[in-house]
Structures are given as structure tokens and as C-alpha cells.
Enzyme design. Sequence first.
Site, short mmCIF file in Angstrom:
data_model
loop_
_atom_site.label_atom_id
_atom_site.label_comp_id
_atom_site.label_asym_id
_atom_site.label_seq_id
_atom_site.Cartn_x
_atom_site.Cartn_y
_atom_site.Cartn_z
N GLU A 125 -1.16 2.27 6.30
CA GLU A 125 -1.04 3.14 7.76
C GLU A 125 0.17 3.29 8.38
O GLU A 125 0.32 4.24 9.19
CB GLU A 125 -1.72 1.69 8.69
CG GLU A 125 -1.85 2.03 9.96
CD GLU A 125 -2.35 0.70 10.52
OE1 GLU A 125 -2.00 0.39 11.73
OE2 GLU A 125 -3.26 -0.28 9.94
N ASN A 138 0.74 -1.09 -0.07
CA ASN A 138 -0.13 -0.04 0.24
C ASN A 138 0.89 1.31 0.05
O ASN A 138 1.75 1.27 0.62
CB ASN A 138 -0.89 -0.04 1.09
CG ASN A 138 -1.84 -1.25 1.17
OD1 ASN A 138 -2.56 -1.42 0.20
ND2 ASN A 138 -2.06 -1.98 2.26
N HIS A 161 6.54 -1.34 3.57
CA HIS A 161 6.38 -2.87 3.72
C HIS A 161 5.53 -3.59 2.56
O HIS A 161 4.53 -3.17 2.04
CB HIS A 161 5.46 -3.08 5.13
CG HIS A 161 4.52 -2.12 5.24
ND1 HIS A 161 4.51 -0.98 5.37
CD2 HIS A 161 3.10 -2.39 5.17
CE1 HIS A 161 3.12 -0.36 5.61
NE2 HIS A 161 2.39 -1.33 5.41
#
Length: 129
Positions: A103, A95, A108
Amino acid sequence: MAYDKENIFAKILRGEIPCDKIYEDDYVLSFRDIRPQAPSHALIIPKGEYVDINDFSANASDHEIVGFNKAISKVADMLGISESSGGGGYRLIANAGKDAHQEVPHLHFHLLAGRPLGPMVFREKQEYK
Ligand code: DGP
């Protein structure tokens, strides 16, 4: 976006917060996601300070990029989720930014596996013509 040294994954890399470690080398750390979305849910993060994949692919060294990419198959094979290691395969997700609901602002990759994972993305409504 400037890199925030106080993000949760930076703290994990510094050993200030524990993690359930799967794999580590000079370039990456892999550990289990604290809120698993599938029976097997691993995260792979680079040790360098990169906000997201956009930052990483633009600014990381060739060594970091190769090291990070090679870690994907290592972790997938270690977990037995790749088809070549006898598993059923996995989904790799990164993401980046607000529309993707990122978030934690340290790059990652999510490795999700262990059940059929369904459609690739959630659709609020069908917009095919
Ligand atoms: P994303 O939405 O792509 O930024 O996903 C962030 C993921 O990080 C989310 O699946 C939950 C996970 N996560 C957040 N805090 C921690 C933590 O302290 N430890 C671990 N292991 N995972 C965390």
C-alpha cells in the site's frame, strides 16, 4: 517504479506527520502500525528512499543494508517479542508490489507478534495435487 517523495512514510520521516515511534538510528525509523493486525504490530523503514525490498536490496549501500537488518532484532528485543527477549516470536513481512498488496511505496518491514499468527499466507483455494 520511481520513488514518490510524497508517500506517507516519507512524510513521517520528514516529521510532517506524527508517528508512535519505537526506535530510530542513522539508518532506520521504527513505529507502530496505524492499523494493527496483531497485538504488537511494528513497522521498520529505512531512512533512504527505496520503494520496496527489491529496490533496496539492489540499490542500497552495504551500510544501509546492515543497519536495516540489525534494527530488526533491536526492535524485536525492545518490544519483548523475540524468543530471546522472553516473547513468543514474531513474523516479519515485506510486501512488494501489487500482488502482495503493498500500500505504501516506501520499503517497510512489518513485525507482527503477540498471538499465534496462523498460516503464513491466505489461500483462495487449495491447489495441492
Ligand atoms: P503494506 O500493505 O505492506 O504497504 O502496509 C502498509 C501499512 O502502513 C498498513 O499496515 C497501514 C500502515 N500505515 C498506513 N498509513 C500509516 C500512517 O500514517 N501511520 C502509520 N503508523 N501506519 C500507517
